[in-house]
Scaffold this motif. Structure first.
Motif, PDB file in Angstrom:
ATOM      1  N   VAL A 167       3.863   1.428   2.881  1.00  0.00           N
ATOM      2  CA  VAL A 167       4.204   0.720   1.224  1.00  0.00           C
ATOM      3  C   VAL A 167       5.123   1.715   0.538  1.00  0.00           C
ATOM      4  CG1 VAL A 167       1.820  -0.509   1.338  1.00  0.00           C
ATOM      5  CG2 VAL A 167       2.064   1.674   0.005  1.00  0.00           C
ATOM      6  N   GLN A 168       5.876   1.141  -0.086  1.00  0.00           N
ATOM      7  CA  GLN A 168       6.701   1.598  -1.111  1.00  0.00           C
ATOM      8  C   GLN A 168       7.334   0.769  -2.136  1.00  0.00           C
ATOM      9  OE1 GLN A 168      10.571   3.158   0.916  1.00  0.00           O
ATOM     10  NE2 GLN A 168       9.183   4.718   2.109  1.00  0.00           N
ATOM     11  N   ASP A 169       7.492   1.291  -3.385  1.00  0.00           N
ATOM     12  CA  ASP A 169       7.821   0.336  -4.323  1.00  0.00           C
ATOM     13  C   ASP A 169       9.146   0.177  -4.325  1.00  0.00           C
ATOM     14  OD1 ASP A 169       7.323  -1.061  -6.773  1.00  0.00           O
ATOM     15  OD2 ASP A 169       6.768   0.765  -7.827  1.00  0.00           O
ATOM     16  N   VAL A 170       9.773  -0.994  -3.879  1.00  0.00           N
ATOM     17  CA  VAL A 170      11.044  -1.178  -3.857  1.00  0.00           C
ATOM     18  C   VAL A 170      11.328  -2.654  -4.155  1.00  0.00           C
ATOM     19  CG1 VAL A 170      11.730   0.696  -2.055  1.00  0.00           C
ATOM     20  CG2 VAL A 170      10.700  -1.500  -1.426  1.00  0.00           C
ATOM     21  N   PRO A 171      11.059  -2.770  -5.479  1.00  0.00           N
ATOM     22  CA  PRO A 171      11.324  -4.232  -6.082  1.00  0.00           C
ATOM     23  C   PRO A 171      12.525  -4.691  -5.796  1.00  0.00           C
ATOM     24  CG  PRO A 171      10.998  -2.798  -7.830  1.00  0.00           C
ATOM     25  CD  PRO A 171      10.577  -2.022  -6.838  1.00  0.00           C
ATOM     26  N   PRO A 172      12.722  -6.063  -5.573  1.00  0.00           N
ATOM     27  CA  PRO A 172      11.804  -6.946  -5.551  1.00  0.00           C
ATOM     28  C   PRO A 172      11.147  -7.571  -4.099  1.00  0.00           C
ATOM     29  CG  PRO A 172      13.923  -8.243  -5.535  1.00  0.00           C
ATOM     30  CD  PRO A 172      14.368  -6.612  -5.350  1.00  0.00           C
ATOM     31  N   HIS A 173      11.649  -6.876  -3.019  1.00  0.00           N
ATOM     32  CA  HIS A 173      11.018  -7.138  -1.871  1.00  0.00           C
ATOM     33  C   HIS A 173       9.750  -6.714  -1.349  1.00  0.00           C
ATOM     34  CE1 HIS A 173      15.172  -8.625  -0.966  1.00  0.00           C
ATOM     35  NE2 HIS A 173      15.616  -7.338  -1.035  1.00  0.00           N
ATOM     36  N   GLY A 194       4.103   2.540 -10.465  1.00  0.00           N
ATOM     37  CA  GLY A 194       3.450   3.800 -10.426  1.00  0.00           C
ATOM     38  C   GLY A 194       2.419   4.201  -9.834  1.00  0.00           C
ATOM     39  N   GLN A 195       1.351   3.069  -9.521  1.00  0.00           N
ATOM     40  CA  GLN A 195       0.137   3.410  -8.983  1.00  0.00           C
ATOM     41  C   GLN A 195       0.118   2.979  -7.310  1.00  0.00           C
ATOM     42  OE1 GLN A 195      -3.133   2.086 -11.248  1.00  0.00           O
ATOM     43  NE2 GLN A 195      -2.271   2.397 -13.197  1.00  0.00           N
ATOM     44  N   VAL A 196      -0.136   4.023  -6.606  1.00  0.00           N
ATOM     45  CA  VAL A 196      -0.244   3.281  -5.100  1.00  0.00           C
ATOM     46  C   VAL A 196      -1.189   2.343  -4.842  1.00  0.00           C
ATOM     47  CG1 VAL A 196      -0.516   4.068  -2.804  1.00  0.00           C
ATOM     48  CG2 VAL A 196       0.811   5.520  -4.417  1.00  0.00           C
ATOM     49  N   PRO A 197      -0.884   0.966  -4.388  1.00  0.00           N
ATOM     50  CA  PRO A 197      -1.970  -0.053  -4.373  1.00  0.00           C
ATOM     51  C   PRO A 197      -3.114   0.438  -3.343  1.00  0.00           C
ATOM     52  CG  PRO A 197       0.184  -0.414  -3.082  1.00  0.00           C
ATOM     53  CD  PRO A 197       0.479   0.849  -3.852  1.00  0.00           C
ATOM     54  N   GLU A 207      -4.369  -6.865  -2.728  1.00  0.00           N
ATOM     55  CA  GLU A 207      -4.400  -7.555  -4.272  1.00  0.00           C
ATOM     56  C   GLU A 207      -3.261  -6.754  -4.987  1.00  0.00           C
ATOM     57  OE1 GLU A 207      -5.398 -10.388  -3.749  1.00  0.00           O
ATOM     58  OE2 GLU A 207      -5.995 -10.131  -1.932  1.00  0.00           O
ATOM     59  N   ASP A 208      -3.050  -5.484  -4.672  1.00  0.00           N
ATOM     60  CA  ASP A 208      -2.427  -4.685  -5.619  1.00  0.00           C
ATOM     61  C   ASP A 208      -1.097  -4.516  -5.327  1.00  0.00           C
ATOM     62  OD1 ASP A 208      -4.785  -3.998  -6.802  1.00  0.00           O
ATOM     63  OD2 ASP A 208      -5.130  -2.209  -5.205  1.00  0.00           O
ATOM     64  N   ILE A 209      -0.552  -5.344  -4.316  1.00  0.00           N
ATOM     65  CA  ILE A 209       1.083  -5.340  -3.924  1.00  0.00           C
ATOM     66  C   ILE A 209       1.601  -6.711  -4.540  1.00  0.00           C
ATOM     67  CG2 ILE A 209       0.697  -4.021  -2.158  1.00  0.00           C
ATOM     68  CD1 ILE A 209       0.848  -6.221  -0.184  1.00  0.00           C
ATOM     69  N   GLY A 210       2.848  -6.928  -4.704  1.00  0.00           N
ATOM     70  CA  GLY A 210       3.592  -8.160  -5.298  1.00  0.00           C
ATOM     71  C   GLY A 210       3.646  -9.013  -4.351  1.00  0.00           C
ATOM     72  N   GLN A 211       4.280 -10.043  -4.971  1.00  0.00           N
ATOM     73  CA  GLN A 211       4.703 -11.288  -4.133  1.00  0.00           C
ATOM     74  C   GLN A 211       5.965 -11.768  -3.740  1.00  0.00           C
ATOM     75  OE1 GLN A 211       1.580 -13.873  -6.146  1.00  0.00           O
ATOM     76  NE2 GLN A 211       1.532 -15.065  -4.241  1.00  0.00           N
ATOM     77  N   GLY A 212       6.709 -10.675  -3.280  1.00  0.00           N
ATOM     78  CA  GLY A 212       8.082 -10.687  -2.931  1.00  0.00           C
ATOM     79  C   GLY A 212       8.426 -11.088  -1.480  1.00  0.00           C
ATOM     80  N   GLU A 213       9.423 -10.769  -0.650  1.00  0.00           N
ATOM     81  CA  GLU A 213       9.449 -11.271   0.637  1.00  0.00           C
ATOM     82  C   GLU A 213       8.690 -10.411   1.458  1.00  0.00           C
ATOM     83  OE1 GLU A 213      12.790 -11.393   3.979  1.00  0.00           O
ATOM     84  OE2 GLU A 213      13.432 -11.269   1.867  1.00  0.00           O
TER      85      GLU A 213
END
Length: 307
Positions: free
Chosen positions: A36-42, A49-52, A56-62
């Motif tokens: 995992v990497q925090d590279v929004p919006p994908h 800043g908080q590793v999921p 449920e702790d990750i977003g809903q991008g592509e």
């Protein structure tokens, strides 16, 4: 004289015979480690800043949205999310640690150390653009004519300085052009949270970079301003299919086969519209919906796709 009644001995024998099955049932599930990497919006984190810890702790991008869907259809594994840079991911995968990723584009070089399978066709939002500072727009003359920029032409210009993230694959067409450019290709850096390439472009430390429009839009939304301009790139639709990858080992092969099977089961689900709606925060446009449905129809009928 027998120490125990025969009926009791029979019961004990039956219990002992059942012990291996019970033990197996109590064994922990095998673990599947996801990059995992925090590279929004994908791909983004619900709490920046908080590793999921869970999906449920990750977003809903592509990409993160599709990973949510996949994980929920693979209950035979314990899914662990691991944050690391691409360089460390490659090092550990080459050393034999089994890792999987939806962030890696397939390249001929990566096939030496990763198994790949296919997820879905590229969405229209995944067309790479040349990103420039508004003050330097005049340097990109073809932008005035409304014609897409040719990366091959940009790479030949000595008056332009480009900068790209290190170890990032942009797809076969663009990667081939960058390789052919040799020393004339844009230099690369390892980006991190404190050194976003778009921050560097805003500070005019280079003339251009390559990025998806949605990434630029998200950057401007979070950081304010309208000083970065996205210019269409003729070679921008370089990636043919979104891919998933796992370490090229025996265990990695088992993982990629399980992922591929989950994608095919997903394609066969009767209520496909339900998971399409849950995939992304923004709904698919009609063109993307049609393309995804055609692809999933083929996946539902076909067999495994593993490279």
């Amino acid at each position: 004289m027998a120490l125990f009644p025969s009926s009791l001995l029979s019961s004990l024998a039956l219990s002992l015979a059942l012990l291996p099955c019970a033990a197996r049932a109590a064994e922990p599930l095998p673990t599947l480690h996801w990059l995992v990497q925090d590279v929004p919006p994908h791909f983004s984190y619900v709490r920046p800043g908080q590793v999921p810890q869970t999906v449920e702790d990750i977003g809903q991008g592509e990409l993160d949205g599709f990973l949510r869907i996949l994980v929920r259809r693979m209950p035979q594994y314990r899914h662990v999310l691991v944050e690391m840079p691409f360089t460390r991911f490659e090092l550990q995968a080459r050393q034999g640690q089994t890792l999987c990723s939806v962030l890696h584009v397939k390249t001929p070089e990566r096939l030496a150390w990763l198994w790949f399978s296919h997820l879905y066709p590229p969405l229209f939002s995944r067309q790479l653009h040349v990103v420039v500072h508004k003050d330097r727009l005049a340097q990109f003359e073809t932008a005035v004519t409304g014609q897409p920029l040719q990366l091959a032409d940009l790479l030949q210009r000595q008056d332009l300085v480009g900068l790209l993230p290190r170890d990032r694959a942009f797809g076969p067409r663009i990667d081939a052009l960058l390789k052919q450019a040799g020393d004339g290709a844009p230099r690369t850096v390892v980006p991190n949270r404190n050194m976003h390439l778009l921050h560097m472009l805003r500070a005019r430390r280079m003339d251009f970079t390559l990025e998806y429009p949605s990434v630029v839009d998200e950057f401007l939304r979070l950081n304010g301003g309208d000083d970065l301009v996205k210019l269409p790139l003729a070679e921008g639709r370089s990636t043919q299919l979104a891919t998933v990858a796992c370490t090229r080992s025996a265990e990695g092969r088992q993982h990629i086969e399980a992922i591929d099977a989950a994608v095919r089961r997903l394609a066969q689900e009767k209520d496909r519209d339900a998971w399409l709606r849950s995939w992304r925060r923004e709904p698919l446009d009609e063109q993307d919906r049609q393309r995804v449905n055609r692809y999933m129809d083929e996946r539902a009928r076909g067999g495994p796709i593993i490279e």
